[in-house]
Design a protein around this motif. Structure first.
Motif, PDB file in Angstrom:
ATOM      1  N   ARG A   5       0.812  -1.222   0.000  1.00  0.00           N
ATOM      2  CA  ARG A   5       0.000   0.000   0.000  1.00  0.00           C
ATOM      3  C   ARG A   5       0.843   1.268   0.000  1.00  0.00           C
ATOM      4  NH1 ARG A   5      -3.252  -3.208   3.739  1.00  0.00           N
ATOM      5  NH2 ARG A   5      -5.184  -3.825   2.625  1.00  0.00           N
ATOM      6  N   ILE A   6       2.117   1.177   0.295  1.00  0.00           N
ATOM      7  CA  ILE A   6       2.993   2.352   0.292  1.00  0.00           C
ATOM      8  C   ILE A   6       3.594   2.486  -1.107  1.00  0.00           C
ATOM      9  CG2 ILE A   6       4.993   3.470   1.338  1.00  0.00           C
ATOM     10  CD1 ILE A   6       4.551   1.651   3.790  1.00  0.00           C
ATOM     11  N   PRO A   7       3.284   3.537  -1.852  1.00  0.00           N
ATOM     12  CA  PRO A   7       3.766   3.672  -3.238  1.00  0.00           C
ATOM     13  C   PRO A   7       5.225   4.139  -3.301  1.00  0.00           C
ATOM     14  CG  PRO A   7       2.396   5.538  -2.675  1.00  0.00           C
ATOM     15  CD  PRO A   7       2.346   4.617  -1.481  1.00  0.00           C
ATOM     16  N   SER A   8       6.122   3.261  -2.917  1.00  0.00           N
ATOM     17  CA  SER A   8       7.534   3.633  -2.753  1.00  0.00           C
ATOM     18  C   SER A   8       8.295   3.544  -4.072  1.00  0.00           C
ATOM     19  CB  SER A   8       8.194   2.747  -1.695  1.00  0.00           C
ATOM     20  OG  SER A   8       7.954   1.368  -1.964  1.00  0.00           O
ATOM     21  N   VAL A   9       7.894   4.348  -5.027  1.00  0.00           N
ATOM     22  CA  VAL A   9       8.545   4.401  -6.339  1.00  0.00           C
ATOM     23  C   VAL A   9       9.790   5.278  -6.220  1.00  0.00           C
ATOM     24  CG1 VAL A   9       8.287   5.009  -8.765  1.00  0.00           C
ATOM     25  CG2 VAL A   9       6.317   4.134  -7.472  1.00  0.00           C
ATOM     26  N   HIS A  58       7.287   8.880   0.008  1.00  0.00           N
ATOM     27  CA  HIS A  58       6.780   7.525   0.236  1.00  0.00           C
ATOM     28  C   HIS A  58       7.915   6.548   0.540  1.00  0.00           C
ATOM     29  CE1 HIS A  58       2.808   8.804  -0.793  1.00  0.00           C
ATOM     30  NE2 HIS A  58       3.136   9.117  -2.032  1.00  0.00           N
ATOM     31  N   LEU A  59       9.100   6.819   0.012  1.00  0.00           N
ATOM     32  CA  LEU A  59      10.242   5.967   0.321  1.00  0.00           C
ATOM     33  C   LEU A  59      10.597   6.051   1.806  1.00  0.00           C
ATOM     34  CD1 LEU A  59      12.464   6.657  -2.799  1.00  0.00           C
ATOM     35  CD2 LEU A  59      11.541   4.437  -2.150  1.00  0.00           C
ATOM     36  N   ASP A  60      10.480   7.249   2.390  1.00  0.00           N
ATOM     37  CA  ASP A  60      10.722   7.391   3.825  1.00  0.00           C
ATOM     38  C   ASP A  60       9.697   6.579   4.619  1.00  0.00           C
ATOM     39  OD1 ASP A  60      12.930   9.346   3.752  1.00  0.00           O
ATOM     40  OD2 ASP A  60      11.416  10.680   2.911  1.00  0.00           O
ATOM     41  N   ASP A  61       8.423   6.650   4.211  1.00  0.00           N
ATOM     42  CA  ASP A  61       7.385   5.883   4.895  1.00  0.00           C
ATOM     43  C   ASP A  61       7.654   4.382   4.805  1.00  0.00           C
ATOM     44  OD1 ASP A  61       6.144   8.324   5.341  1.00  0.00           O
ATOM     45  OD2 ASP A  61       4.770   8.108   3.633  1.00  0.00           O
ATOM     46  N   PRO A 113      16.444   6.395   1.092  1.00  0.00           N
ATOM     47  CA  PRO A 113      16.546   5.769   2.408  1.00  0.00           C
ATOM     48  C   PRO A 113      16.633   4.249   2.320  1.00  0.00           C
ATOM     49  CG  PRO A 113      14.314   6.549   2.014  1.00  0.00           C
ATOM     50  CD  PRO A 113      15.159   7.093   0.901  1.00  0.00           C
ATOM     51  N   ALA A 114      17.543   3.690   3.089  1.00  0.00           N
ATOM     52  CA  ALA A 114      17.713   2.245   3.207  1.00  0.00           C
ATOM     53  C   ALA A 114      17.533   1.867   4.665  1.00  0.00           C
ATOM     54  CB  ALA A 114      19.085   1.828   2.695  1.00  0.00           C
ATOM     55  N   VAL A 115      17.560   0.571   4.943  1.00  0.00           N
ATOM     56  CA  VAL A 115      17.410   0.070   6.304  1.00  0.00           C
ATOM     57  C   VAL A 115      18.517  -0.935   6.580  1.00  0.00           C
ATOM     58  CG1 VAL A 115      15.898  -1.069   7.967  1.00  0.00           C
ATOM     59  CG2 VAL A 115      14.910   0.369   6.168  1.00  0.00           C
ATOM     60  N   ILE A 116      19.155  -0.819   7.732  1.00  0.00           N
ATOM     61  CA  ILE A 116      20.172  -1.769   8.173  1.00  0.00           C
ATOM     62  C   ILE A 116      19.832  -2.195   9.600  1.00  0.00           C
ATOM     63  CG2 ILE A 116      22.606  -2.138   8.759  1.00  0.00           C
ATOM     64  CD1 ILE A 116      23.376  -0.190   6.603  1.00  0.00           C
ATOM     65  N   GLY A 156      16.886   1.139  -1.004  1.00  0.00           N
ATOM     66  CA  GLY A 156      15.771   1.968  -1.425  1.00  0.00           C
ATOM     67  C   GLY A 156      15.863   2.503  -2.836  1.00  0.00           C
ATOM     68  N   GLU A 157      16.800   1.989  -3.669  1.00  0.00           N
ATOM     69  CA  GLU A 157      16.912   2.550  -5.019  1.00  0.00           C
ATOM     70  C   GLU A 157      17.346   1.515  -6.055  1.00  0.00           C
ATOM     71  OE1 GLU A 157      21.229   4.690  -4.770  1.00  0.00           O
ATOM     72  OE2 GLU A 157      19.633   5.615  -3.585  1.00  0.00           O
TER      73      GLU A 157
END
Length: 451
Positions: free
Chosen positions: A26-30, A39-42, A69-72, A151-152
């Motif tokens: 549901r999060i449009p993380s384009v 949306h990438l932050d969300d 944004p990425a997550v580690i 995130g990319e």
């Protein structure tokens, strides 16, 4: 943990995993720059929360000045145990025209065994697979784990060099599991041993300084779209084989697929002849491919009786294992410069998307454990496959951590339609992927020896 215990642990948690996958969809993380980047932050924040809930208490959103944004996150269980890096990406492709979707691209829809929505397969299911495997093992996790969710990836990981330079100390591992590929078929697992690379160029031709009346000047002056079309046509021979000198091929794969399967999987219209020669899998995995993925020109609805002065096409080149993107780009630029029709002005610019190809030895450390885990989860041996697509980060990981074994796995199947309308994941396959990854982590903890 035994196979029976892992299956039971995954099955008990799987409905919750599906719900969480739906939340991510549901999060449009384009990640494409023409879309809202907030949306990438969300999406990253939601991924970090999922990882913390799976035992990675330090999971956090990170970025560099240039990156999305990425997550580690990490979980350390024993300094003597191997470290496994689990990778996925939370960004997605643009949805395209909503009219081509059965539902809405960012409203997940469950139909039978499949969950539809942008990112449902590529690659938010990969994130859920990691979360599910960690939850299933719980306190029985026998390896140290780092999870990295990029995130990319869908725009070619343009800032990955800077990102890896800043965070490499946190990402070192003995085994790297890339959950961003596909299985051979529903019910038939696969291990990906090769990936094509990617070069993307924006090719512009100009024939006029400004638009002019097509009746007054048409004839001696060809419009830019005709010239661009003629230039694009030089990229392939009459049988559809690549006609660009300098683009190389790798060896033919050990397995092949029949043409009927390809036609069914891809939805090829009955009248279309396949392009090129040789094994289907070679044309898909180990030979270059050239596609036009976009054109900037007047739409039919907005057209007028004028000669189009300028037109641009984005030309995407999938390069074979063994070739670097720079040499492929140079070959394409030389071909375009030599073939541009009628002396039109030509401008070529490299787009954001690029990535190196990758190939792994089928006997690399960790491959035996992966085969055993996949065979147990599916009840049949995995197939070694290549993938025609690209995961730019894989080659960067290989360069940064040359001693690490890279295992490329995934949740997609031939009908997942990643990047296209009605993208979906087969939920039965996703559950098997979670089981297989939990078994793989257990196997690595039980059998890994220092090299």
């Amino acid at each position: 943990m035994s196979l029976e215990n892992v299956r039971e642990a995954v099955a008990g948690r799987f409905p919750e995993l599906v719900d969480e996958l739906m939340e991510l969809v549901r999060i449009p993380s384009v990640s494409a720059p023409s879309f809202a980047q907030s949306h990438l932050d969300d999406s990253a924040e939601r991924v970090a929360a999922l990882l913390r809930g799976a035992g990675l208490d330090d999971a956090r959103v990170v970025r560099t000045a240039a990156s999305r944004p990425a997550v580690i996150g990490h979980r350390q269980v024993d300094t003597d145990a191997p470290t496994v890096l689990l990778y996925a990406h939370h960004d997605v492709q643009p949805p395209g025209d909503d009219a081509h979707w059965e539902g809405q691209p960012f409203e997940p829809t469950r139909i039978g065994d499949r969950l539809f929505g942008r990112g449902a397969a590529d690659d938010k299911a990969g994130i859920v697979a990691h979360v599910g495997a960690l939850r299933a093992l719980g306190d029985d996790l026998p390896v140290n784990v780092t999870v990295f969710v990029e995130g990319e990836e869908e725009i070619g990981s343009p800032a990955i060099a800077e990102f890896l330079d800043e965070f490499s100390a946190e990402l070192g591992a003995d085994v790297i599991v890339i959950a961003d590929s596909a299985n051979w078929a529903v019910g038939v697992p696969a291990l990906t041993t090769s990936l094509r690379g990617l070069v993307s160029l924006d090719v512009n031709v100009r024939v006029l300084k400004h638009a002019v009346h097509s009746g007054m000047y048409g004839g001696p002056v060809l419009d830019a779209l005709v010239v661009l079309s003629r230039l694009i046509a030089t990229l392939h021979d009459d049988d559809g084989s690549i006609a660009v000198a300098g683009l190389t091929s790798a060896g033919d794969p050990a397995v092949d697929m029949d043409e009927a399967s390809l036609r069914a999987d891809a939805g090829i219209v009955d009248s279309l002849r396949l392009a090129g020669k040789g094994p289907v899998t070679a044309r898909l995995w180990t030979r270059p491919a050239i596609s036009v993925i976009g054109i900037d020109a007047p739409s039919v609805a907005q057209s007028s009786n004028t000669l189009v002065p300028s037109a641009t096409a984005r030309i995407s080149v999938r390069i074979a294992p063994g070739q670097d993107p720079d040499s492929a780009e140079a070959a394409l630029r030389a071909h375009l410069a030599a073939q541009v029709p009628f002396g039109a002005e030509l401008t070529v610019a490299r787009s954001e998307n690029s990535g190196r190809p990758f190939q792994v030895s089928v006997d690399a450390p960790g491959m035996a454990q992966a085969r055993a885990a996949f065979a147990a989860a599916w009840g049949r041996e995995p197939v070694d496959v290549g993938i025609g697509g690209s995961i730019p980060l894989v080659a960067d990981f290989h360069e940064l951590f040359p001693e690490a074994t890279i295992l490329v796995t995934g949740v997609e199947d031939p009908d997942s339609r990643a990047h296209g309308a009605n993208e979906s994941v087969h939920l039965g396959e996703l559950e098997r992927v979670v089981v297989a990854e939990a078994l793989l982590l257990s196997e690595l903890g039980a059998t890994w020896t220092e090299r």
